[in-house]
Design a protein around this motif. Structure first.
Motif, PDB file in Angstrom:
ATOM      1  N   ALA A   1       0.908  -1.300   0.008  1.00  0.00           N
ATOM      2  CA  ALA A   1       0.039   0.002  -0.030  1.00  0.00           C
ATOM      3  C   ALA A   1       0.754   1.269   0.006  1.00  0.00           C
ATOM      4  N   GLN A   2       2.089   1.076   0.636  1.00  0.00           N
ATOM      5  CA  GLN A   2       3.024   2.266   0.781  1.00  0.00           C
ATOM      6  C   GLN A   2       3.465   2.774  -0.922  1.00  0.00           C
ATOM      7  N   SER A   3       3.301   1.659  -1.584  1.00  0.00           N
ATOM      8  CA  SER A   3       4.024   1.884  -3.007  1.00  0.00           C
ATOM      9  C   SER A   3       2.792   2.265  -3.865  1.00  0.00           C
ATOM     10  N   TRP A   4       1.534   2.495  -3.495  1.00  0.00           N
ATOM     11  CA  TRP A   4       0.697   2.905  -4.283  1.00  0.00           C
ATOM     12  C   TRP A   4       0.703   4.494  -4.510  1.00  0.00           C
ATOM     13  N   GLU A   5       0.311   4.887  -5.615  1.00  0.00           N
ATOM     14  CA  GLU A   5       0.432   6.697  -5.685  1.00  0.00           C
ATOM     15  C   GLU A   5      -0.936   7.294  -5.112  1.00  0.00           C
ATOM     16  N   GLN A   6      -1.926   6.434  -4.804  1.00  0.00           N
ATOM     17  CA  GLN A   6      -2.997   7.106  -4.053  1.00  0.00           C
ATOM     18  C   GLN A   6      -2.932   6.472  -2.842  1.00  0.00           C
ATOM     19  N   ALA A   7      -3.286   7.532  -1.609  1.00  0.00           N
ATOM     20  CA  ALA A   7      -2.763   7.078  -0.036  1.00  0.00           C
ATOM     21  C   ALA A   7      -4.390   6.436   0.016  1.00  0.00           C
ATOM     22  N   LEU A   8      -4.751   5.311  -0.576  1.00  0.00           N
ATOM     23  CA  LEU A   8      -6.002   4.757  -0.035  1.00  0.00           C
ATOM     24  C   LEU A   8      -5.915   3.765   1.128  1.00  0.00           C
ATOM     25  N   GLY A   9      -7.127   3.760   1.740  1.00  0.00           N
ATOM     26  CA  GLY A   9      -7.169   2.839   2.974  1.00  0.00           C
ATOM     27  C   GLY A   9      -7.172   1.475   2.552  1.00  0.00           C
ATOM     28  N   ILE A  10      -6.548   0.572   3.495  1.00  0.00           N
ATOM     29  CA  ILE A  10      -6.282  -1.064   3.324  1.00  0.00           C
ATOM     30  C   ILE A  10      -7.097  -1.576   4.714  1.00  0.00           C
ATOM     31  N   SER A  11      -7.519  -2.554   4.376  1.00  0.00           N
ATOM     32  CA  SER A  11      -8.282  -3.381   5.312  1.00  0.00           C
ATOM     33  C   SER A  11      -7.707  -4.755   5.557  1.00  0.00           C
ATOM     34  N   VAL A  12      -7.215  -5.201   6.614  1.00  0.00           N
ATOM     35  CA  VAL A  12      -6.601  -6.578   6.614  1.00  0.00           C
ATOM     36  C   VAL A  12      -7.081  -7.311   7.865  1.00  0.00           C
ATOM     37  N   ASN A  13      -7.397  -8.468   7.464  1.00  0.00           N
ATOM     38  CA  ASN A  13      -8.126  -9.701   8.316  1.00  0.00           C
ATOM     39  C   ASN A  13      -6.985 -10.323   9.323  1.00  0.00           C
ATOM     40  N   VAL A  14      -7.439 -10.339  10.382  1.00  0.00           N
ATOM     41  CA  VAL A  14      -6.721 -10.905  11.701  1.00  0.00           C
ATOM     42  C   VAL A  14      -7.441 -11.989  12.277  1.00  0.00           C
ATOM     43  N   SER A  15      -6.914 -13.239  12.656  1.00  0.00           N
ATOM     44  CA  SER A  15      -7.524 -14.047  13.411  1.00  0.00           C
ATOM     45  C   SER A  15      -7.999 -13.649  15.002  1.00  0.00           C
ATOM     46  N   PRO A  16      -9.047 -14.064  15.543  1.00  0.00           N
ATOM     47  CA  PRO A  16      -9.161 -13.556  16.732  1.00  0.00           C
ATOM     48  C   PRO A  16      -8.086 -14.415  17.914  1.00  0.00           C
ATOM     49  N   VAL A  17      -7.329 -15.126  17.536  1.00  0.00           N
ATOM     50  CA  VAL A  17      -6.301 -15.962  18.180  1.00  0.00           C
ATOM     51  C   VAL A  17      -5.563 -14.792  18.679  1.00  0.00           C
ATOM     52  N   TRP A  18      -5.259 -13.665  18.035  1.00  0.00           N
ATOM     53  CA  TRP A  18      -4.404 -12.605  18.555  1.00  0.00           C
ATOM     54  C   TRP A  18      -5.064 -11.940  19.737  1.00  0.00           C
ATOM     55  N   LEU A  19      -6.241 -12.075  20.065  1.00  0.00           N
ATOM     56  CA  LEU A  19      -6.632 -11.142  20.941  1.00  0.00           C
ATOM     57  C   LEU A  19      -6.348 -11.671  22.488  1.00  0.00           C
ATOM     58  N   SER A  20      -5.165 -11.446  22.742  1.00  0.00           N
ATOM     59  CA  SER A  20      -4.798 -11.861  24.094  1.00  0.00           C
ATOM     60  C   SER A  20      -3.392 -11.284  24.410  1.00  0.00           C
ATOM     61  N   HIS A  21      -2.903 -11.180  25.671  1.00  0.00           N
ATOM     62  CA  HIS A  21      -1.542 -10.708  25.969  1.00  0.00           C
ATOM     63  C   HIS A  21      -1.034  -9.460  25.023  1.00  0.00           C
ATOM     64  N   SER A  22      -1.715  -8.725  24.484  1.00  0.00           N
ATOM     65  CA  SER A  22      -1.534  -7.405  23.975  1.00  0.00           C
ATOM     66  C   SER A  22      -0.591  -7.538  22.465  1.00  0.00           C
ATOM     67  N   ARG A  23      -0.711  -8.640  22.120  1.00  0.00           N
ATOM     68  CA  ARG A  23       0.314  -9.085  20.865  1.00  0.00           C
ATOM     69  C   ARG A  23      -0.011  -8.435  19.706  1.00  0.00           C
ATOM     70  N   LEU A  24      -1.462  -8.060  19.523  1.00  0.00           N
ATOM     71  CA  LEU A  24      -1.898  -7.341  18.333  1.00  0.00           C
ATOM     72  C   LEU A  24      -1.508  -6.052  18.317  1.00  0.00           C
ATOM     73  N   PRO A  25      -1.505  -5.179  19.345  1.00  0.00           N
ATOM     74  CA  PRO A  25      -1.096  -3.769  19.483  1.00  0.00           C
ATOM     75  C   PRO A  25       0.706  -3.853  19.155  1.00  0.00           C
ATOM     76  N   ASN A  26       1.340  -4.915  19.816  1.00  0.00           N
ATOM     77  CA  ASN A  26       2.492  -4.879  19.500  1.00  0.00           C
ATOM     78  C   ASN A  26       3.096  -5.019  18.059  1.00  0.00           C
ATOM     79  N   LEU A  27       2.300  -6.067  17.378  1.00  0.00           N
ATOM     80  CA  LEU A  27       2.359  -6.268  15.910  1.00  0.00           C
ATOM     81  C   LEU A  27       2.230  -5.043  14.935  1.00  0.00           C
TER      82      LEU A  27
END
Ligand code: C2E
Ligand code: MG
Ligand code: MG
Ligand code: MG
Length: 288
Positions: free
Chosen positions: A106-132
């Motif tokens: 997305a950084q290489s696009w010439e238009q600063a469009l938004g992106i949306s990324v799917n993540v598994s709910p497995v991430w939701l513990s131990h604050s790993r998602l904010p760190n990633l």
């Protein structure tokens, strides 16, 4: 509490297919072994699926969807291999790969469009998602307000103070949060009250019923109203016909995705985007 509950249901792993089915299928085909090799090699690629603003019909963002070309089998659907990855403890590596690749591209696009990324709910513990997220945003230099994270409603997101704090941390970084596949499976209205989602993605199941199922239409209308009353935006998934688009537009659905708008594609046709009103330059999506 979520972690404890998740552990009770199978070691912090969430999966859509039954564990027995997944295990039997996986064993009989060597899928998990091949997936392990793919993770080690980063042998995935991305497809991008546009979302448009319903009112203006301009493309506002692209959702990154992971693709895997399994040696000897061709492209395997993420609907099949994501549950295997979740059950086999491989999902975090895959999600991290997708997030990195998506932000970088997305950084290489010439238009600063938004992106949306799917993540598994497995991430939701131990604050790993904010760190990633912090790490990947630093590494790639992507503006946090260009990124949205999608969490599927497939998994039960039971009331959990830790999860709420974690999601609030993500939002405090300027990254937006969407609740994916809303209305299916584990639909729980308290999820909407408890967690700080910016966007609700209405599952394709409801969209497909529009035009021939009065009851599904009534539920869809009410869901759109509720989402609006809660100050969130709605995005409808799986829009395939003009009639569905018209219904959703008439009832205040802000964004639309689906084959009518565009199928997932490997590379963006950047110059063709929003070309019919090229006099107004596309603005980066604001964070509110
Ligand atoms: P999703 O996030 O709800 O993505 C939408 C899925 O519906 C995509 O399937 C897309 O190709 C399909 N779709 C969209 N519009 C239409 C339409 O108009 N008609 C029809 N028939 N289908 C449509 P895909 O790419 O096979 O992905 C399936 C699911 O796999 C995704 O559902 C998402 O939950 C999961 N997934 C994909 N990439 C990732 C990833 O990087 N990480 C994780 N954890 N999950 C992922
Ligand atoms: Mg999604
Ligand atoms: Mg979805
Ligand atoms: Mg869906």
């Amino acid at each position: 509490a979520a972690l404890a509950a998740a552990k009770k249901h199978g070691d912090g792993r969430h999966c859509r297919a039954t564990p027995q089915l997944t295990a039997a299928y996986t064993l009989s085909t060597g899928l998990e072994q091949d997936l392990q090799a793919a993770v080690a090699q980063g042998a995935f690629h991305l497809n991008w699926m546009p979302a448009i603003d319903t009112a203006t019909e301009r493309v506002v963002s692209f959702e990154a969807l992971v693709r895997w070309n399994r040696p000897g089998h061709g492209e395997v659907s993420p609907a099949l291999f994501i549950p295997v990855a979740e059950a086999g403890g491989l999902i975090e590596q895959i999600d991290a790969w997708v997030l990195r690749a998506a932000c970088k591209e997305a950084q290489s696009w010439e238009q600063a469009l938004g992106i949306s990324v799917n993540v598994s709910p497995v991430w939701l513990s131990h604050s790993r998602l904010p760190n990633l997220l912090k790490r990947v945003l630093e590494e790639t230099g992507l503006e946090p307000n260009r990124l949205q994270i999608e969490l599927s409603e497939r998994s039960s997101m039971e009331q959990d103070g830790n999860v709420r704090r974690e999601l609030s941390q993500v939002r405090a970084m300027g990254v937006r949060l969407a609740l994916d596949d809303f209305g299916t499976g584990y639909s729980c209205l308290s999820t909407l009250i408890t967690y700080p989602f910016d966007q609700i993605k209405l599952d394709r199941q409801f969209v497909q019923a529009l035009g021939h199922d009065r009851r599904a239409e009534a539920v869809t209308r009410s869901m759109l109203q509720m989402v609006q009353a809660l100050g969130m935006t709605s995005c409808a998934e799986g829009v395939e016909t003009e009639e569905q688009l018209a219904f959703l537009d008439a009832h205040g659905c802000e964004e639309i995705q689906g084959y009518l708008i565009g199928r997932p594609i490997p590379k963006l046709p950047l110059r063709k985007l929003n070309q019919d009103d090229s006099d107004t330059a596309l603005e980066p999506i604001s964070s509110d």
